[in-house]
Structure formats: C-alpha cells, structure tokens
Design an enzyme around this catalytic site. Sequence first.
Site, PDB file in Angstrom:
ATOM      1  N   ASN A  13      66.814 -47.861 -70.541  1.00 48.49           N
ATOM      2  CA  ASN A  13      65.757 -46.844 -70.797  1.00 48.49           C
ATOM      3  C   ASN A  13      66.476 -45.619 -71.319  1.00 48.49           C
ATOM      4  OD1 ASN A  13      63.399 -45.142 -68.582  1.00 48.49           O
ATOM      5  ND2 ASN A  13      63.216 -45.534 -70.758  1.00 48.49           N
ATOM      6  N   ASN A  64      57.960 -38.083 -73.776  1.00 47.13           N
ATOM      7  CA  ASN A  64      57.902 -39.468 -74.241  1.00 47.13           C
ATOM      8  C   ASN A  64      58.050 -39.510 -75.764  1.00 47.13           C
ATOM      9  OD1 ASN A  64      57.254 -40.827 -71.663  1.00 47.13           O
ATOM     10  ND2 ASN A  64      55.337 -39.651 -71.780  1.00 47.13           N
ATOM     11  N   CYS A  73      60.813 -38.912 -64.279  1.00 48.57           N
ATOM     12  CA  CYS A  73      61.502 -40.023 -64.954  1.00 48.57           C
ATOM     13  C   CYS A  73      62.664 -40.469 -64.077  1.00 48.57           C
ATOM     14  CB  CYS A  73      61.991 -39.577 -66.325  1.00 48.57           C
ATOM     15  SG  CYS A  73      62.749 -40.909 -67.279  1.00 48.57           S
ATOM     16  N   ASN A  75      64.825 -43.163 -64.393  1.00 44.88           N
ATOM     17  CA  ASN A  75      66.073 -43.451 -65.101  1.00 44.88           C
ATOM     18  C   ASN A  75      66.667 -42.162 -65.681  1.00 44.88           C
ATOM     19  OD1 ASN A  75      66.254 -46.341 -64.808  1.00 44.88           O
ATOM     20  ND2 ASN A  75      64.476 -46.475 -66.147  1.00 44.88           N
ATOM     21  N   HIS A 165      50.932 -45.221 -62.179  1.00 35.91           N
ATOM     22  CA  HIS A 165      51.369 -46.603 -62.431  1.00 35.91           C
ATOM     23  C   HIS A 165      50.298 -47.596 -62.001  1.00 35.91           C
ATOM     24  CE1 HIS A 165      55.524 -45.602 -63.475  1.00 35.91           C
ATOM     25  NE2 HIS A 165      55.353 -44.587 -62.656  1.00 35.91           N
ATOM     26  N   GLU A 215      55.183 -48.462 -71.049  1.00 37.44           N
ATOM     27  CA  GLU A 215      55.137 -47.079 -70.604  1.00 37.44           C
ATOM     28  C   GLU A 215      54.129 -46.237 -71.390  1.00 37.44           C
ATOM     29  OE1 GLU A 215      58.357 -44.580 -69.766  1.00 37.44           O
ATOM     30  OE2 GLU A 215      59.696 -46.185 -69.119  1.00 37.44           O
ATOM     31  N   ARG A 216      53.440 -45.407 -70.650  1.00 36.48           N
ATOM     32  CA  ARG A 216      52.584 -44.388 -71.287  1.00 36.48           C
ATOM     33  C   ARG A 216      53.456 -43.555 -72.223  1.00 36.48           C
ATOM     34  NH1 ARG A 216      50.018 -39.682 -67.545  1.00 36.48           N
ATOM     35  NH2 ARG A 216      52.217 -39.402 -67.003  1.00 36.48           N
ATOM     36  N   CYS A 224      62.015 -48.872 -66.159  1.00 36.62           N
ATOM     37  CA  CYS A 224      61.234 -47.685 -65.778  1.00 36.62           C
ATOM     38  C   CYS A 224      61.550 -47.419 -64.314  1.00 36.62           C
ATOM     39  CB  CYS A 224      59.741 -47.942 -65.987  1.00 36.62           C
ATOM     40  SG  CYS A 224      58.700 -46.534 -65.578  1.00 36.62           S
ATOM     41  N   GLY A 225      62.161 -46.262 -64.048  1.00 38.03           N
ATOM     42  CA  GLY A 225      62.574 -45.966 -62.678  1.00 38.03           C
ATOM     43  C   GLY A 225      61.389 -45.714 -61.764  1.00 38.03           C
ATOM     44  N   GLY A 227      58.442 -46.652 -62.384  1.00 34.29           N
ATOM     45  CA  GLY A 227      57.687 -47.910 -62.364  1.00 34.29           C
ATOM     46  C   GLY A 227      58.271 -48.912 -61.391  1.00 34.29           C
TER      47      GLY A 227
HETATM   48  N1  LIG Z   1      56.345 -42.724 -69.552  1.00 32.28           N
HETATM   49  C1  LIG Z   1      56.369 -42.024 -68.266  1.00 32.28           C
HETATM   50  C2  LIG Z   1      57.576 -41.059 -68.172  1.00 32.28           C
HETATM   51  C3  LIG Z   1      58.919 -41.824 -68.181  1.00 32.28           C
HETATM   52  C4  LIG Z   1      59.122 -42.602 -66.901  1.00 32.28           C
HETATM   53  C5  LIG Z   1      60.185 -43.697 -66.942  1.00 32.28           C
HETATM   54  N2  LIG Z   1      60.981 -43.813 -68.135  1.00 32.28           N
HETATM   55  C6  LIG Z   1      61.068 -43.688 -65.695  1.00 32.28           C
HETATM   56  O1  LIG Z   1      62.256 -44.064 -65.773  1.00 32.28           O
HETATM   57  O2  LIG Z   1      60.525 -43.333 -64.618  1.00 32.28           O
HETATM   58  C7  LIG Z   1      55.055 -41.216 -68.112  1.00 32.28           C
HETATM   59  O3  LIG Z   1      54.531 -40.729 -69.107  1.00 32.28           O
HETATM   60  O4  LIG Z   1      54.599 -41.089 -66.970  1.00 32.28           O
END
Ligand SMILES: N[C@H](CCC[C@H](N)C(=O)O)C(=O)O
Length: 281
Positions: A13, A64, A73, A75, A165, A215-216, A224-225, A227
């Site tokens: 990521n 993003n 985030c 990661n 999520h 991912e959004r 996705c951490g 996630g």
């Molecule tokens: N796309 C996610 C942010 C990045 C989260 C993801 N890359 C991680 O490692 O938690 C959102 O808009 O909520």
Amino acid sequence: MKLAFTKMHGCGNNYIYFNCFDQTVPDPESLSIKLSEPHFGIGGDGIILISPSDKADAQMRIFNADGSEGKMCGNGIRCVGKYLYDNDMTDGRTTITIDTLSGVKTLELTVKDGKMQSARVDMGAAILAPREIPVDMDGENVISAPIVVDEKVYHMTCVSMGNPHCVIFQKEDVDDLDLTRIGPKFEHHPLFPERVNTEFVNVLPDGSLKMRVWERGSGETWACGTGSCATGVAACLNGFANKNEDIVVHLRGGDLTIRYTDETVFMTGAATTVFKGEIEI
Ligand SMILES: N[C@H](CCC[C@H](N)C(=O)O)C(=O)O
C-alpha cells in the site's frame, strides 16, 4: 517550486510522503490526483503529509488517489513512524505518537541497524454503532447483515477504525473476484453516506484470513491497515476468530497481525522506504 518526497509502502500500500517540517505542500488534493497517476505522475495510492504537531511527535494527513482526504491510514502511519525514526526526528525514541484526524495514535517501533523495520500500532477502539461508521441502518451494530449488489446478496459486517469499512466474508476464493466491477458498487452504495472501504475475506483452514480490499478513493490496494483491523474485529464478531489472540491477515502485498481487545485494536506490520526524489510543481 521544488518539493522533496519519499516513496514508501506498507505491505504494498504505497504512498508519496512529504516532510512538511521543512516545506509546504500547496493544494494536496490536486497534487494527490496528479502524482498518484502512474503514467504522468509518480504512481501510488495517494499522498501523505508529515507535519509538526503540538500534541504528538508529528501529524499525519492522508489523501487518496482521487484527492479525497482519509481520516486514518494504518499502513501509512507505520511508514510515517519509519520516516521519523530513520530521519532522526524522534530523539532516538522507539515509542512515538502521531496525530491524525481520528486522534493521536501510539506506535512501538522495532528497529535494527538504526532503521525501523516494523511497528505495533494502537489503532484505537473499533466503532460499531451504525450511525458513527456511518452506514444508514438502525440498531447497535451491523453484523452479517444482507446487502444487495448487482442482484447478489452479500452479508456485511460494518466497522469504523476512524474510517468506514464494510467487511464481507465469503467461501469463494477472493482471488476470483472481479473487484474492478463490484468494488465501486460497494464504494458508492447508497447505504454509505460517506462512501466505504470494502474488504472481501476468506477464512483459511489454519484460522488466518485472506483479504482483498477495494478502498474508498483509491480502488484496489495491495493492503489496507485500517481494513485489516476492521476485518479482525469482524472475524471475532462473526465467531471466526477470538479476542485477545493474534489474527494474521494475508494481503496481496504481505501480512499484518491484528489483536482485538476490550479496549482497542493493535496492528503490527512492516514499513519500507522505496526511493526519494524531487518534483517540480
Ligand atoms: N481509503 C481510506 C484511507 C486509506 C486507508 C488505508 N490505506 C489503510 O492502510 O488504512 C479511506 O478513505 O478511508
């Protein structure tokens, strides 16, 4: 105007990081769109700004690939910890704090030969109340609730780790999913007023979890951490895993270890520096 950046990833990521202790990044929303694009930009899942903070060692802001700002985030925060430690910005301390739009998080860094290798992050408590996720449903939580996408019924468990999520457990191998087709239909589903990050999960015979994620704001990422944290929590809520035990999540780009306790969710994983560079904007 020149800007120095560092390309880093956590389990694949990957983001473009800017040290804003010594430079100012104008219009990060537009810059994230421009630089995340691999053909005309650098390529990545977005950009992350590392700035001074009056309540933590640093502040992290994540944008993003579509320019939208994420509230957390997982990661990314490990990579921020690595950037700070490797660049002597923590006074040699391996317990550091990073402020985010979802509050201040504490990291325990594992270091070797003067470089941070991995971190255990206290990601904070999982949020299960639907309206706080948010998902437009009533009740105390959303566990294995039906959702129809493309005329197919899925069963979702919804969790916020500061960002929303939707976790889907399924028997069919997640590697066979056409994420490009169904990912956006979950991301933009009317049940999610702020859109949603969606995780598709297999429970493996050894009890570990295999996950792919749409991912959004970034599409499919290789990890996705937040996630993975949501997936570990959802696995416990659905009886596939146990609280206070390590839960291994296998992602396309590597593994993360999650532990869900009564107080919080811990995430442990690596962080990698790929290259440094400079751009003219
Ligand atoms: N796309 C996610 C942010 C990045 C989260 C993801 N890359 C991680 O490692 O938690 C959102 O808009 O909520």
